[in-house]
Design a protein around this motif. Structure first.
Motif, PDB file in Angstrom:
ATOM      1  N   VAL A   7     -16.339 -28.219  -4.966  1.00 26.25           N
ATOM      2  CA  VAL A   7     -17.416 -27.351  -5.436  1.00 26.25           C
ATOM      3  C   VAL A   7     -17.838 -27.757  -6.845  1.00 26.25           C
ATOM      4  O   VAL A   7     -19.036 -27.877  -7.154  1.00 26.25           O
ATOM      5  CB  VAL A   7     -16.983 -25.880  -5.412  1.00 26.25           C
ATOM      6  N   TYR A  16     -17.081 -24.428  -0.086  1.00 27.89           N
ATOM      7  CA  TYR A  16     -16.478 -23.221  -0.661  1.00 27.89           C
ATOM      8  C   TYR A  16     -16.237 -22.178   0.432  1.00 27.89           C
ATOM      9  O   TYR A  16     -15.170 -21.558   0.497  1.00 27.89           O
ATOM     10  CB  TYR A  16     -17.394 -22.671  -1.741  1.00 27.89           C
ATOM     11  N   GLY A  25     -21.661 -28.085  -1.728  1.00 31.84           N
ATOM     12  CA  GLY A  25     -20.589 -27.400  -2.423  1.00 31.84           C
ATOM     13  C   GLY A  25     -20.354 -25.998  -1.883  1.00 31.84           C
ATOM     14  O   GLY A  25     -19.210 -25.568  -1.705  1.00 31.84           O
TER      15      GLY A  25
END
Length: 524
Positions: free
Chosen positions: A52, A223, A219
């Motif tokens: 991330v 996540y 990202g």
């Protein structure tokens, strides 16, 4: 500029623990924990946050590599056709707001959202901002930049808070983890301009912004996929804000911040304020916030006379650091434009995109950081922070002496890219003498319980440098380029000489232990 990552990582306070706090059996990095083990023995939660962070930085540095060039590009080429001075002011202000956003962002992590939701919300805001910038229509620039800055203020302290909590009681592991994250920053800063500058300059500026948005989307997907690996960490704020206090705060924020913003926005729409006037008002705000924050820290309960003396000495170091970041901020601004207009970028028949020069700084940082670390260890206490700062400022000033030479040579035709690479090399050497040393010094002189706030203060003054650097860029509209660069060089060199002269006195005051007399002077 590679520094906007650090404030979030350092402004988030953690619950203190003793160094020997045992690791819980279900800690997310323990064998058989919900996090499991990921890449090369790293826990899955760590790999998730690393990915991330890498993509969030990709989106930030990718956009920064093309933002100024997009602002000044001719409308026929898809740009906005801004004057160079206005574009420099806007870009510098944007960079400074990324620094400043970590302060309210860290507070929201601790009191409102919790680290995990704050990171998610921040990622969504960043993605939305980049998507607005990717829209090939006017009117989306300012909302897009605002969303990216606001999202950055949530993501960095949110992720830093989770890393800190995962390693509660194990500071050596936490320091190692942040070192790995710092490497991800440099790798992203190295790769991102190569992608976005090629797309922006060769295909479409908006496609370059779209690539930055795609990086943040990747990202966010990672996540979400790793959400369960965090266990119970970061689900709730560490110190939840009581509902009654939250309502009072909302009213206060609306009155102090919302009403002025509404008035300025309405005046801008009505044509009563120009873009230049709005940028100057915002820049003035950036200048005021660090000064107010510093005065409040100086008067805070728990800070005695001895600590105040050290903080007053630190003030001069922070002002000097602002001068350096003013110089450093020229990289994504006017140095990018110089690369586009005055550098011979043809290599083997291929024209190198101007934004690719932004990858030189992280490359030099990756190569020289181990050298700088070894040098500081070898020098030990013989050379103090003021002398190192002075060296950094002299290097920064020297970079713009070289830049003035490059600008003069450009009057006779395109110059070698080695000129610009030499400028970036000197700036990076200066950064290694100012950035990490300034952070270490801020932590060293911080009174007990104030470390996070002192580190945040360091980056607030960096925000001042970035904002002023953008405003100083207006001078390019009225003075020749070589003169402009010599003025910057003079500023850096004068600040470096002033620190050199006062290094011994400053070090005495910075080294004065709390509750004791000022020690005798030592080597500067």
């Amino acid at each position: 500029m590679n520094t906007p990552d650090t404030p979030g990582a350092l402004n988030t306070p953690h619950t203190p623990h003793t160094p020997h706090t045992p690791r819980a059996p279900d800690a997310p990095d323990a064998p058989g924990s919900p996090g499991g083990n990921g890449l090369r023995g790293r826990p899955r939660w760590f790999v998730t946050l690393f990915i991330v962070d890498m993509w969030e930085r990709f989106s930030f540095y990718g956009m920064l590599a093309i933002l100024f060039l997009y602002l000044v590009a001719d409308p026929g080429d898809g740009g906005l056709g801004m004057a160079e001075g206005d574009a420099a002011a806007l870009s510098g202000l944007y960079m400074s707001l990324v620094f400043l956003s970590a302060l309210p962002g860290g507070w929201l992590v601790d009191r409102v959202f919790g680290a995990r939701r704050a990171t998610l919300h921040g990622g969504i805001l960043i993605t939305a901002g980049h998507l607005l910038l990717a829209v090939p229509a006017t009117g989306w620039l300012y909302p897009g930049l605002g969303l990216v800055a606001a999202g950055s203020g949530l993501v960095k302290p949110g992720m830093a808070s989770m890393v800190g909590r995962m390693y509660d009681g194990r500071p050596e592991r936490r320091e190692a983890a942040f070192s790995v994250f710092y490497m991800s920053i440099q790798v992203s800063a190295l790769v991102a301009p190569l992608v976005t500058a090629f797309l922006g300059e060769r295909v479409s500026w908006h496609l370059g912004f779209g690539a930055a948005a795609l990086g943040m989307v990747i990202g966010l997907v990672c996540y979400g996929a790793g959400w369960s690996s965090f266990g119970g960490i970061g689900l709730a704020p560490d110190r939840p804000l009581p509902p009654a206090e939250a309502r009072r705060l909302l009213v206060r924020v609306a009155l102090i911040g919302g009403l002025p913003a509404l008035v300025v926005g309405s005046a801008s729409v009505a044509g009563l304020l120009t873009v230049r006037q709005v940028l100057m008002l915002a820049g003035l705000t950036v200048l005021v916030v660090p000064a107010v924050y510093y005065r409040r820290l100086l008067r805070a309960p728990g800070i005695g006379p001895a600590h105040r003396g050290r903080l007053r000495a630190l003030r001069w170091m922070l002002l000097a650091s602002s001068v350096f970041w003013l110089l450093f901020a020229q990289g994504p601004l006017l140095l990018n434009l110089f690369a586009q207009e005055a550098v011979d970028r043809v290599v083997g028949g291929f024209t190198v995109p101007a934004g690719w020069f932004q990858s030189a700084q992280p490359l030099f940082l990756l190569l020289l950081s181990p050298v700088a670390a070894a040098l500081w260890i070898r020098l030990g206490r013989r050379v103090g922070a003021p002398a190192k700062f002075a060296g950094g400022l002299l290097l920064g000033g020297g970079a713009f002496v070289l830049m003035a030479g490059a600008a003069s040579a450009a009057g006779r035709g395109p110059v070698s890219p080695l000129w610009l690479l030499g400028v970036y090399l000197l700036l990076v050497c200066g950064e290694l003498a100012v950035g990490p040393i300034g952070l270490s010094l801020s932590a060293e002189v911080a009174p007990p319980g104030f470390t996070g706030r002192m580190l945040g203060l360091f980056w607030l003054f960096a925000a001042v440098g970035a904002a002023v650097g953008g405003q100083v860029g207006r001078l390019v509209d009225v003075v020749p380029d070589p003169v402009y660069h010599l003025l910057l060089a003079s500023l850096g060199l004068l600040a470096g000489v002033a620190l050199t002269v006062s290094a011994r006195l400053l070090r005495r005051r910075l080294d004065a232990p709390a509750g004791s007399a000022v020690p005798p002077a030592r080597a500067s």
